[in-house]
Enzyme design. Structure first.
Site, short mmCIF file in Angstrom:
data_model
loop_
_atom_site.label_atom_id
_atom_site.label_comp_id
_atom_site.label_asym_id
_atom_site.label_seq_id
_atom_site.Cartn_x
_atom_site.Cartn_y
_atom_site.Cartn_z
N ASN A 67 -67.81 112.71 34.40
CA ASN A 67 -66.58 113.61 34.59
C ASN A 67 -66.42 114.54 33.31
O ASN A 67 -67.08 114.11 32.29
CB ASN A 67 -65.33 112.79 34.58
CG ASN A 67 -64.82 112.21 33.38
OD1 ASN A 67 -64.04 113.07 32.60
ND2 ASN A 67 -65.31 111.25 32.90
N GLY A 70 -61.77 117.93 30.62
CA GLY A 70 -61.50 118.95 29.98
C GLY A 70 -60.04 118.78 28.95
O GLY A 70 -59.59 119.63 28.50
N LEU A 71 -59.76 117.28 29.01
CA LEU A 71 -58.32 117.02 28.39
C LEU A 71 -57.31 117.96 28.85
O LEU A 71 -56.35 118.36 28.05
CB LEU A 71 -58.52 117.42 26.93
CG LEU A 71 -59.59 116.44 26.13
CD1 LEU A 71 -59.57 116.86 24.69
CD2 LEU A 71 -59.26 115.07 26.16
N ASN A 123 -57.96 109.85 19.91
CA ASN A 123 -59.26 110.47 20.71
C ASN A 123 -60.26 110.96 19.74
O ASN A 123 -60.21 112.27 19.58
CB ASN A 123 -59.02 111.27 21.71
CG ASN A 123 -60.10 111.21 22.82
OD1 ASN A 123 -61.47 111.10 22.54
ND2 ASN A 123 -59.84 111.94 23.96
N CYS A 126 -64.30 111.86 22.64
CA CYS A 126 -64.32 112.66 23.87
C CYS A 126 -65.70 113.25 23.88
O CYS A 126 -65.80 114.21 23.02
CB CYS A 126 -63.20 113.73 24.18
SG CYS A 126 -63.23 114.60 25.96
N ILE A 186 -66.21 101.76 23.57
CA ILE A 186 -66.40 103.16 23.34
C ILE A 186 -65.95 104.10 24.37
O ILE A 186 -65.12 103.54 25.12
CB ILE A 186 -67.99 103.23 23.15
CG1 ILE A 186 -68.64 102.75 24.47
CG2 ILE A 186 -68.49 102.36 21.94
CD1 ILE A 186 -70.12 103.12 24.75
N ASN A 187 -66.42 105.23 24.11
CA ASN A 187 -66.00 106.29 25.12
C ASN A 187 -67.22 106.66 25.88
O ASN A 187 -68.13 105.83 25.73
CB ASN A 187 -65.38 107.54 24.47
CG ASN A 187 -64.33 108.37 25.19
OD1 ASN A 187 -64.37 108.34 26.52
ND2 ASN A 187 -63.47 108.93 24.45
N GLY A 212 -68.66 103.58 33.24
CA GLY A 212 -68.85 102.71 34.56
C GLY A 212 -70.25 101.77 34.17
O GLY A 212 -70.35 101.82 32.85
N GLY A 238 -65.65 100.11 28.56
CA GLY A 238 -67.17 100.53 28.95
C GLY A 238 -67.70 99.67 30.14
O GLY A 238 -68.16 98.66 29.89
#
Length: 300
Positions: A67, A70-71, A123, A126, A186-187, A212, A238
């Site tokens: 994805n 774009g915040l 954040n 990102c 994590i992101n 995922g 995660g």
């Protein structure tokens, strides 16, 4: 059995949503509360409204989701309204914020605290927002400056959400030393998908974040290494799909976990399934509390 304290927050169990998933409206947060989330995490808010990227913004993949939203968010005013509306749901509200400077982060955090947030999540990871997120989180010194600016401004707990960077353990230490009460690890990971017939990247932004099951082993490793070095409060995120993947992160050192892609693909009811599964797991291994299992992989 499952109650846990993380970064100063008392939670009935360790399972909550990840930022960006059902965190953009009072109705969505109410769905999470009804599904049994122990805390409600909002989407990331910036100071000014952001429209986000052009579509497509999400692509399902065999082992995850790609994805690049774009915040997109309504900015400061939307933050205040959402938090105030969510306060009546009986759950701690954790507000995710994304800035481009320490001052901007501090301003957003102050607004979140004033609106009634129980904690703020910075954040710093990102993977697709220019001048924000991962670009800031790559530099441990910058991480420290941002956390210090926020922690010296607000009284509520500060959580630093860090992504997969070369100096993750160092960045984690800088965040903790600057006043973070805990870390979120994590992101999503920077990734891309290409349409072989159109012969172009699928996402409108070309590059996005992969989430995922595909990133779960990476998250486990990151949590393990940071906990081994710092022994701090960690929220693991995660690829949490079921009780087993949640338990892996807890054994690696996480005191709580966030669920993202599984809510998108299976629905918010997955939260309750994970909670029930963890209860069964505790009984199976003879643990009286979830606290006993935090970081247990380091003791065996």
């Amino acid at each position: 059995m499952l109650s846990v304290r993380v970064a100063g927050l008392e939670l009935e169990h360790p399972v909550m949503n990840a930022s960006g998933v059902l965190g953009s409206s009072p109705e969505a947060l109410e769905r999470l509360a009804r599904a049994g989330a122990s805390a409600l995490v909002t989407k990331s808010f910036t100071r000014e409204p952001r429209a986000g990227y052009t579509t497509p913004i999400a692509v399902p993949l065999p082992h995850g989701l790609l994805n690049a939203v774009g915040l997109s968010n309504p900015g400061l005013e939307g933050l205040r309204g959402l938090v105030q509306a969510a306060r009546g749901l009986g759950k701690p509200v954790i507000v995710s914020i994304a800035g481009s400077t320490p001052r901007e982060f501090a301003e957003l955090a102050a607004a979140a605290e004033e609106a009634g947030a129980a904690a703020v999540e910075l954040n710093l990871s990102c993977p697709h927002a220019r001048g924000r997120g991962l670009e800031l989180g790559m530099d441990p010194a910058t991480v420290g400056e941002i956390v210090e600016a926020v922690a010296s401004t607000v009284r509520v707990p500060v959580l630093a959400k860090l992504g997969l960077v070369d100096r993750l353990v160092e960045a984690a230490g800088r965040a903790l030393g600057a006043g973070a009460r805990g870390l979120v690890l994590i992101n999503t990971l920077r990734a891309m998908a290409i349409d072989v017939y159109a012969m172009r990247p699928v996402l409108g932004n070309r590059v996005g974040g992969l989430s995922g099951p595909a990133i779960h082993p990476v998250a486990v490793r990151a949590v393990y290494e940071v906990y081994r070095e710092h022994g701090c409060d960690i929220v693991g995120v995660g690829g949490v799909e079921d009780w087993r993947t949640a338990a892996e992160l807890i054994l690696a050192g996480a005191r709580a976990v966030q669920v993202g892609t599984a809510i998108v693909t299976r629905g918010e009811h997955v939260i309750g399934e994970i909670v029930e599964g963890l209860k069964g797991y505790l009984a199976e291994v003879g643990a009286k509390t979830i606290e006993e299992l935090v970081g247990a992989a380091h003791r065996h």
